[in-house]
Design a protein around this motif. Structure first.
Motif, PDB file in Angstrom:
ATOM      1  N   VAL A 185       0.834  -1.205   0.000  1.00 34.82           N
ATOM      2  CA  VAL A 185       0.000   0.000   0.000  1.00 34.82           C
ATOM      3  C   VAL A 185       0.871   1.257   0.000  1.00 34.82           C
ATOM      4  N   ILE A 186       1.915   1.255   0.820  1.00 37.64           N
ATOM      5  CA  ILE A 186       2.829   2.402   0.851  1.00 37.64           C
ATOM      6  C   ILE A 186       3.507   2.583  -0.507  1.00 37.64           C
ATOM      7  N   SER A 187       3.983   1.483  -1.070  1.00 36.93           N
ATOM      8  CA  SER A 187       4.686   1.542  -2.348  1.00 36.93           C
ATOM      9  C   SER A 187       3.764   1.983  -3.478  1.00 36.93           C
ATOM     10  N   TYR A 188       2.597   1.334  -3.595  1.00 40.26           N
ATOM     11  CA  TYR A 188       1.665   1.674  -4.670  1.00 40.26           C
ATOM     12  C   TYR A 188       1.077   3.065  -4.475  1.00 40.26           C
ATOM     13  N   GLY A 189       0.846   3.444  -3.208  1.00 33.44           N
ATOM     14  CA  GLY A 189       0.272   4.763  -2.938  1.00 33.44           C
ATOM     15  C   GLY A 189       1.214   5.886  -3.340  1.00 33.44           C
ATOM     16  N   SER A 190       2.488   5.771  -2.962  1.00 33.00           N
ATOM     17  CA  SER A 190       3.459   6.801  -3.332  1.00 33.00           C
ATOM     18  C   SER A 190       3.705   6.816  -4.833  1.00 33.00           C
ATOM     19  N   SER A 191       3.651   5.632  -5.456  1.00 29.97           N
ATOM     20  CA  SER A 191       3.794   5.555  -6.908  1.00 29.97           C
ATOM     21  C   SER A 191       2.625   6.247  -7.598  1.00 29.97           C
ATOM     22  N   THR A 192       1.419   6.032  -7.079  1.00 27.68           N
ATOM     23  CA  THR A 192       0.221   6.681  -7.627  1.00 27.68           C
ATOM     24  C   THR A 192       0.352   8.199  -7.576  1.00 27.68           C
ATOM     25  N   LEU A 193       0.809   8.706  -6.445  1.00 23.65           N
ATOM     26  CA  LEU A 193       0.943  10.154  -6.265  1.00 23.65           C
ATOM     27  C   LEU A 193       1.913  10.747  -7.287  1.00 23.65           C
ATOM     28  N   LEU A 194       3.060  10.099  -7.446  1.00 22.05           N
ATOM     29  CA  LEU A 194       4.055  10.605  -8.380  1.00 22.05           C
ATOM     30  C   LEU A 194       3.568  10.514  -9.824  1.00 22.05           C
ATOM     31  N   LEU A 195       2.918   9.404 -10.175  1.00 22.95           N
ATOM     32  CA  LEU A 195       2.394   9.245 -11.526  1.00 22.95           C
ATOM     33  C   LEU A 195       1.277  10.246 -11.804  1.00 22.95           C
ATOM     34  N   GLY A 196       0.474  10.545 -10.779  1.00 21.91           N
ATOM     35  CA  GLY A 196      -0.584  11.539 -10.940  1.00 21.91           C
ATOM     36  C   GLY A 196      -0.015  12.918 -11.237  1.00 21.91           C
TER      37      GLY A 196
END
Length: 293
Positions: A185-196
């Protein structure tokens, strides 16, 4: 901990699930940045209830050290950077060239595993790695382009291969003391933020896509990421980054087979030869590594 056969069976299931990635991307009529964003966003949303409902996961999240938080966020940044660079390389070079170069990550993982985790590889394992990589090159050889622009794209794809290997190395370290769900969740969440942020900077629309495209986003998140990428995260507690990176070469095989049935793409003799080389190389590498455990 010894790695029983069941781990390898689960690993190959994860590789096959990851093989659907290129198919869903092909079916999604959306910019690459948006496709990557929704892949990570929906994956994080799917896993979030498992984090919130499970008391152990919530407690573990509260007790995370600053170092664990930092490494978890860094893994997400690496994952996002991998997607951004890989997709960007597709603007300069062919899909086959970019994909083949990205799958050279076992070269990074073997070098990193040797220096970071003191892994040792037999001659048979090294030969198996080279045979499998040669198989992926055979599959994409006819699509390699020779030009300055294509070379730039190939270099970006090569950097993306190194970055995704770094992502797995972080996971291999963090997963020793952190459960799967909080880490993912931490990994995918931070990845989502950066990709957004990246997608917004590209001024690409976040909505107004077809039903098929939205289903493709969900397929990428549920099958390619949850049943593929997340399984790799789980296995990192028991299997090394080198073994997982090598096995991901099998993604090319799964993609070719799925493209044959779903997209009506013919498997050529050249692709068949490449698939055979990958299978031989993978078998040799995994058998040698298992015997060395």
């Amino acid at each position: 901990m010894k790695s029983p056969l069941i781990y390898y069976m689960i690993l190959f299931f994860g590789v096959f699930a990851l093989s659907t990635s290129a198919i869903f991307v092909k079916l999604a009529d959306a910019p690459a940045a948006i496709t990557a964003f929704y892949r990570m966003f929906f994956a994080a949303v799917i896993l979030l209830p498992f984090l919130l409902v499970n008391k152990k996961n919530r407690q573990e999240l509260r007790l995370l050290s600053k170092k664990q938080w930092g490494l978890g966020l860094l893994s997400g940044i690496f994952l996002a950077a991998h997607y951004v660079l890989w997709f960007e390389s597709l603007n300069y070079t062919s899909v086959a060239s970019s994909t083949v170069i990205v799958t050279l990550q076992p070269l990074f993982s073997m070098v990193g595993g040797y220096f970071l985790f003191k892994e040792r590889f037999s001659k048979g394992a090294i030969i198996g790695c080279l045979v499998a990589i040669s198989g992926s090159i055979v599959i994409g050889w006819q699509d390699f382009q020779i030009s300055g622009q294509a070379l730039f794209g190939d270099i970006i794809a090569f950097i993306a291969a190194g970055i995704i290997t770094a992502y797995f190395f972080i996971g291999q370290h963090v997963r020793k003391g952190l459960s799967l769900i909080p880490y993912s969740v931490i990994s995918y969440g931070s990845s989502t933020l950066l990709l957004g942020v990246f997608a917004f900077s590209q001024q690409t629309p976040f909505f107004d896509y077809s039903v098929q495209t939205w289903w493709s986003f969900i397929g990428l998140a549920l099958i390619a990421t949850i049943l593929g990428q997340t399984i790799f995260n789980w296995l990192l507690k028991w299997l090394s980054t080198s073994i997982i990176s090598m096995s991901i070469l099998g993604e090319i095989i799964g993609t070719c087979i799925l493209a044959y049935f779903i997209l009506d793409e013919v498997i050529s003799l050249q692709q068949g030869m490449g698939i055979a080389l990958i299978l031989i190389g993978l078998a040799l590498f995994l058998l040698q590594q298992r015997n060395n455990e």
